[in-house]
Design a protein around this motif. Structure first.
Motif, short mmCIF file in Angstrom:
data_model
loop_
_atom_site.label_atom_id
_atom_site.label_comp_id
_atom_site.label_asym_id
_atom_site.label_seq_id
_atom_site.Cartn_x
_atom_site.Cartn_y
_atom_site.Cartn_z
N HIS A 90 0.84 -1.20 0.00
CA HIS A 90 0.00 0.00 0.00
C HIS A 90 0.87 1.26 0.00
N ARG A 91 0.27 2.34 -0.52
CA ARG A 91 1.01 3.61 -0.59
C ARG A 91 0.15 4.73 -0.05
N PHE A 92 0.39 5.04 1.20
CA PHE A 92 -0.34 6.18 1.77
C PHE A 92 0.26 7.44 1.19
N PRO A 93 -0.55 8.49 1.02
CA PRO A 93 0.01 9.75 0.52
C PRO A 93 1.15 10.21 1.43
#
Lengths: 326, 284
Positions: A90-93
């Motif tokens: 996952h890539r959180f902002p």
């Protein structure tokens, strides 16, 4: 026992645009997970684990079959109201701080601002990020991002957690903490669907597992049942002479010396008891009788290798019966 | 509503964090500052006594200059300039909104929440439109205040002309969203949107192009494109005409406002509806 997650005949075929190539990622999968249960989804790469999770979350549309969360079809966004998800990679902002991340995704899950005020510090403490609450996510290590992801999945107190490789990049102590956290969640009634390559982790965390291969469930059940080796036991006692082993073999049991103990394989429980009685009658002092088990890894590797010959329909996976020990 | 607020807030936060907001404001300020520095008017007792443009004295001639008319000329000319500047800046500042959302590892985080795909996409659209709208307000507002400061005259129509600019931005942004949903590429979204902008502007002279074409089917094709695409050329002209109140058009070309606004609005609506449809059907 009520299933919080159920899938029936779930299939997914990916078609490549401008090409006749089709990939069947899921092939008639049936699946049910009950409240408070920790369920592991195993399988080699491309087995259909992530596709299953994505269909359950409405990220991917099934070609056929149906799936429900809390009795609502997965096409209904309301079905995800009580679901927490931690995707793999996952890539959180990166421009958000940990606190802002939990606030944004908490609000998107319908948590009120006043609830978030209390919930965010509590969650940050739970995943050991209290000192990092106001630091931007782009400065986080892989393990810290993963722990933040877990906090984000828990922010709205979900009743079902779908976790894809939750301990990826986490150190051994952190892994242990995540395992404990999952067990705590399960103890308060949260169902957990765990998707991981780490079989030891699945073995230590899950109540039941399903092994997927080429989009089908090739085995499913409690880990203890899957790893049991029939009526094979480690038998330790004294004296254990050849005459006794001969007696065992004459009765139809398999008996062989292995590293100072006897590996004894009986036909059934009655036969096993008869063997123990015979040994006791000969004056043997029995000090150990332990069922022999394979590791989950052995079972997994065997299933994946041997599975090539077993291509018939998907396996129905149902929750354990009420009252049955996990 | 909570989702909309969270998404709009995130659009602004992202714009601030990625320097888009700063670049947006800086470029707009640069245009305003250029205007402030370039134009120097000498107004005495409500009449224009002299004027300098980029430090060069303008020949006023023996006739007295009507200050109100001069300001109206400035405002209309600038509204045409702002139409292009604001539209370009808006496309650059918002074209990434969908491709970034659709990135692997990011989209999962959003779609796993109890939010419908269409509301998610539309809330990004609203966020982008608000961002662009604020810039239009800043550009037009600051420019109007400058004109008023330098001349003591300003016309409310100049401020209202911003609405036509925003309408054009809304239409082009909808198209950029459609390209973004289909291709997941910011670069392609920007290129395709500018291509539509320029092609449509060229097609505002479709009658002349059609007359120059040898075959009827080619003429029909050009006419078809003209009606399908947004009327970016006529909208620029409509902005200038609206601000000037129709007083300053040298080449009086009749604009069918209903057709221009109607077909452009329809293009935007269809683009937005298609982007919502494709986004809803997409597998991630």
């Amino acid at each position: 026992m009520t299933a919080v997650l159920s899938a029936e005949g779930l299939s997914k075929t990916f078609r490549t645009p401008f090409s006749r190539r089709q990939v069947r990622a899921l092939d008639g999968l049936d699946l049910q997970v009950a409240a408070g249960e920790v369920f592991g989804l195993l399988g080699p790469n491309g087995a259909g684990k992530t596709t299953t999770v994505k269909i359950l979350l409405g990220l991917t549309h099934p070609t056929s079959g149906r799936a429900e969360l809390f009795g609502l079809p997965v096409s209904d966004p309301g079905s995800r109201r009580r679901v927490g998800y931690l995707p793999e990679g996952h890539r959180f902002p990166g421009y958000l701080t940990a606190r802002q991340t939990l606030s944004v995704f908490g609000r998107m899950s319908g948590v009120s601002d006043s609830d978030l005020k209390a919930r965010i510090p509590e969650l940050l403490a739970r995943v050991r990020l209290s000192d990092w609450g106001d630091v931007k996510v782009k400065r986080f290590s892989k393990g810290m991002t993963q722990r933040l992801g877990l906090a984000s999945a828990l922010v709205h107190r979900p009743d079902l957690l779908l976790l894809d490789e939750p301990t990826d990049g986490v150190d051994p102590v952190g892994r242990r903490e995540i395992r404990d956290l999952l067990r705590e969640e399960a103890a308060r009634g949260t169902a957990v669907l765990l998707n991981s390559h780490l079989l030891s982790e699945i073995e230590a965390t899950c109540d039941r597992v399903a092994v997927l291969r080429k989009g089908k469930a090739v085995a499913a059940g409690r880990i203890a049942d899957l790893t049991a080796q029939g009526f094979a036991y480690r038998f330790v006692g004294a004296p254990m002479d050849e005459a006794l082993l001969g007696l065992f073999r004459e009765s139809g049991a398999a008996a062989e010396r292995v590293n100072g103990h006897v590996k004894l394989t009986a036909r059934d429980a009655a036969h096993l008891n008869a063997l123990v009685d015979a040994a006791r009658a000969r004056g043997v002092l029995v000090t150990e009788l332990t069922p022999l088990r394979s590791t989950l890894e052995d079972v997994f590797v065997d299933l994946v290798r041997a599975g090539e010959t077993d291509e018939a329909g998907g396996t129905v996976i149902t929750p354990p019966e009420e009252g049955r020990p996990r | 509503m909570k989702v909309l607020a969270a998404n709009v807030e995130e659009v602004f936060r992202e714009a601030a964090a990625r320097w888009t907001l700063v670049a947006y404001a800086a470029l707009s300020t640069l245009f305003i500052a250029l205007f402030a520095a370039a134009v120097n008017l000498d107004v005495v007792d409500g009449a224009l006594a002299g004027a300098k443009l980029f430090g060069k004295q303008l020949e006023m001639g023996p006739r007295s200059v009507d200050l109100d008319k001069l300001v109206l000329g400035f405002e209309s000319g600038f509204s045409g300039f702002l139409y292009v500047v604001a539209t370009f800046l808006a496309v650059f500042a918002t074209a990434h909104l969908v491709p970034r959302l659709q990135e692997k590892g990011t989209i999962d985080l959003y779609l796993s929440r109890p939010v419908g795909r269409v509301p998610l996409l539309l809330s990004r659209y609203v966020g982008g439109l608000l961002l662009a709208g604020l810039n239009v307000v800043y550009l037009v507002g600051a420019m109007g205040l400058l004109i008023w400061w330098k001349t003591g005259v300003v016309h409310p129509r100049f401020f209202l002309g911003g609405a036509i600019i925003l309408f054009t931005i809304a239409t082009l942004m909808a198209f950029a969203f459609l390209v973004g949903v289909v291709t997941s590429s910011t670069a392609v979204s920007i290129m395709a949107t500018f291509a539509v902008f320029f092609l449509a502007a060229i097609l505002s002279g479709h009658r002349q192009i059609e007359a120059a074409l040898a075959t009827e089917w080619a003429a029909a094709l050009v006419r078809g494109f003209y009606w399908v695409l947004p009327k970016t050329g006529q909208l620029a002209q409509a902005t200038v005409d609206f601000v000037s109140g129709g007083q300053l058009s040298r080449h009086k070309v009749e604009i069918d406002y209903l057709a221009v606004f109607g077909t452009t609005g329809l293009f935007g609506l269809v683009s937005l509806a298609l982007s919502a449809l494709f986004f809803r059907r997409k597998d991630f």
